[in-house]
Design a protein around this motif. Structure first.
Motif, short mmCIF file in Angstrom:
data_model
loop_
_atom_site.label_atom_id
_atom_site.label_comp_id
_atom_site.label_asym_id
_atom_site.label_seq_id
_atom_site.Cartn_x
_atom_site.Cartn_y
_atom_site.Cartn_z
N GLU A 11 0.86 -1.19 0.00
CA GLU A 11 0.00 0.00 0.00
C GLU A 11 0.89 1.23 0.00
O GLU A 11 1.87 1.28 0.76
CB GLU A 11 -0.71 0.04 1.35
CG GLU A 11 -2.17 -0.13 1.40
CD GLU A 11 -2.56 -0.01 2.86
OE1 GLU A 11 -2.90 1.10 3.27
OE2 GLU A 11 -2.45 -1.03 3.58
N GLY A 12 0.52 2.24 -0.78
CA GLY A 12 1.23 3.51 -0.73
C GLY A 12 2.61 3.44 -1.37
O GLY A 12 2.90 2.57 -2.18
N GLY A 13 3.45 4.41 -0.99
CA GLY A 13 4.80 4.46 -1.53
C GLY A 13 4.89 5.13 -2.89
O GLY A 13 5.90 5.01 -3.58
N ASP A 14 3.83 5.84 -3.30
CA ASP A 14 3.85 6.53 -4.59
C ASP A 14 4.86 7.67 -4.59
O ASP A 14 5.22 8.20 -3.53
CB ASP A 14 2.48 7.15 -4.91
CG ASP A 14 1.38 6.12 -5.06
OD1 ASP A 14 1.70 4.91 -5.03
OD2 ASP A 14 0.21 6.53 -5.21
N ALA A 17 7.85 12.24 -2.14
CA ALA A 17 7.50 10.87 -1.75
C ALA A 17 6.21 10.91 -0.95
O ALA A 17 6.12 11.63 0.04
CB ALA A 17 8.62 10.28 -0.90
N ALA A 18 5.20 10.16 -1.39
CA ALA A 18 3.91 10.17 -0.68
C ALA A 18 3.98 9.40 0.63
O ALA A 18 3.16 9.60 1.51
CB ALA A 18 2.82 9.61 -1.59
N GLY A 19 4.95 8.50 0.76
CA GLY A 19 5.10 7.71 2.00
C GLY A 19 4.21 6.48 2.00
O GLY A 19 3.29 6.36 1.18
N CYS A 20 4.51 5.56 2.91
CA CYS A 20 3.71 4.34 3.00
C CYS A 20 3.52 3.98 4.48
O CYS A 20 4.20 4.53 5.34
CB CYS A 20 4.36 3.20 2.23
SG CYS A 20 5.89 2.58 2.93
N PRO A 21 2.56 3.09 4.77
CA PRO A 21 2.35 2.72 6.17
C PRO A 21 3.66 2.24 6.81
O PRO A 21 4.47 1.58 6.16
CB PRO A 21 1.34 1.56 6.08
CG PRO A 21 0.64 1.77 4.77
CD PRO A 21 1.65 2.39 3.85
N LEU A 22 3.82 2.59 8.09
CA LEU A 22 5.11 2.37 8.76
C LEU A 22 5.51 0.90 8.85
O LEU A 22 6.68 0.56 8.91
CB LEU A 22 5.06 2.95 10.18
CG LEU A 22 5.08 4.47 10.25
CD1 LEU A 22 4.92 4.95 11.68
CD2 LEU A 22 6.36 5.01 9.62
#
Ligand code: OGA
Ligand code: MN
Length: 299
Positions: free
Chosen positions: A143-146, A277-282
């Motif tokens: 999930e995420g990381g765009d 960086a949009a970031g992703c769940p930790l």
């Protein structure tokens, strides 16, 4: 010629490859399908890629199962490589590769966990900022990381006249440490910079509007991560002006948002884009390998 010499020269010679360049339905970017970067490129194929990079500012090479050596070799065709100041996050035996990762091993982060939390152009804080960066997906979160990209050429062209006038001929200071301490992932502090590292990243000055050295286009060249102030105007005016420019530079109509696929390698033009960086769940692992190509002094 012996059989050995023949096969050796064949394996070293580049062969033409069949590949497609498909522009995205977006303000920037194109995907490259069918090219294998583990093999050396012919001069003609290299030229096609070089031109596509100038035309689209971001290339997405799909399905690149390449080694660090192959990533470095391809990157070097565009110029000298820059070694990041955070030496603790360079790949062992390959200092040309900077690890961007949130993974902790034996209590130590293996890479920079929070690269790109603010819009930026890589290494704009250097006298010779980066021409472009290549970022290879090694491990992706579910999930995420765009990663988001915004065309600063489009931004400049669309600035209202009063803003264009306000920045004409102006210069701005850029500093690696400007927001260094703001960039923390929960629970992981950024490493403290040593005096030697601080000496490597002294503040520099660049034009607010630069001319792209290869396309001749005018590009807005300030970013919210590294640009501290505009020179020769009062501080509050500089703050106000930068805030207006940053707001304009990240408007949705200038943005392409990249959702990573396994084995993508991105090559973006730091002279034409800013990225984020949009970031992703930790709790999700993400690991990317970056090479950074040195560019010219902005003018
Ligand atoms: C970088 C960067 C963003 C990301 O590698 O320079 O800003 O999404 N990365 O990892
Ligand atoms: Mn970056």
């Amino acid at each position: 010629m012996s059989a050995f010499a023949t096969s050796l020269s064949l394996s070293l010679d580049a062969l033409p490859q069949q590949f497609e360049i498909k522009p995205f339905a977006a303000p920037l970017g194109a995907e490259i399908i069918g090219l294998d970067l583990s093999k050396p490129l012919t001069e003609a194929d290299f030229k096609r890629i070089h031109q596509a990079h100038l035309d689209h500012a971001l290339l997405v090479f799909r399905n690149q199962q390449i080694t660090p050596e192959q990533q470095i070799a391809f990157s070097r065709r565009f110029g000298d490589l820059q070694i990041h100041v955070l030496k603790q996050f360079l790949l062992a035996d390959h200092p040309e590769i900077f690890i961007i990762s949130n993974i902790i091993e034996n209590g130590q982060p293996i890479g920079l966990g929070d690269a790109g939390k603010f819009w930026h152009s890589d290494l704009s804080y250097k006298e010779l900022p980066s021409l472009g960066s290549m970022l290879l997906a090694i491990e992706l979160p579910e999930e995420g990381g765009d990663t988001l990209f915004a065309s600063q050429q489009r931004v400049y062209a669309s600035l209202p006249e009063h803003l264009k006038k306000a920045i004409e001929g102006r210069r701005a200071a850029h500093s690696y440490t400007a927001r260094y301490d703001d960039e923390v992932v929960v629970g992981v502090q950024r490493p403290k910079l040593t005096p030697a590292q601080l000496a490597e990243v002294k503040s520099v000055v660049h034009p607010v509007v630069r001319t792209h050295p290869e396309t001749g286009e005018k590009v807005l060249f300030v970013n919210e991560n590294f640009t501290t102030h505009i020179l020769d105007i009062p501080e509050d005016e500089s703050r106000q002006l930068l805030a207006e420019l940053f707001a304009h530079s990240a408007r949705a109509e200038f943005i392409y948002r990249h959702q990573w696929q396994p084995h993508d390698m991105l090559f973006w033009d730091n002279r034409a884009l800013v990225h984020l960086a949009a970031g992703c769940p930790l709790d999700q692992r993400r690991r990317m390998h970056r090479t950074t190509i040195q560019g010219d002094a902005p003018f």
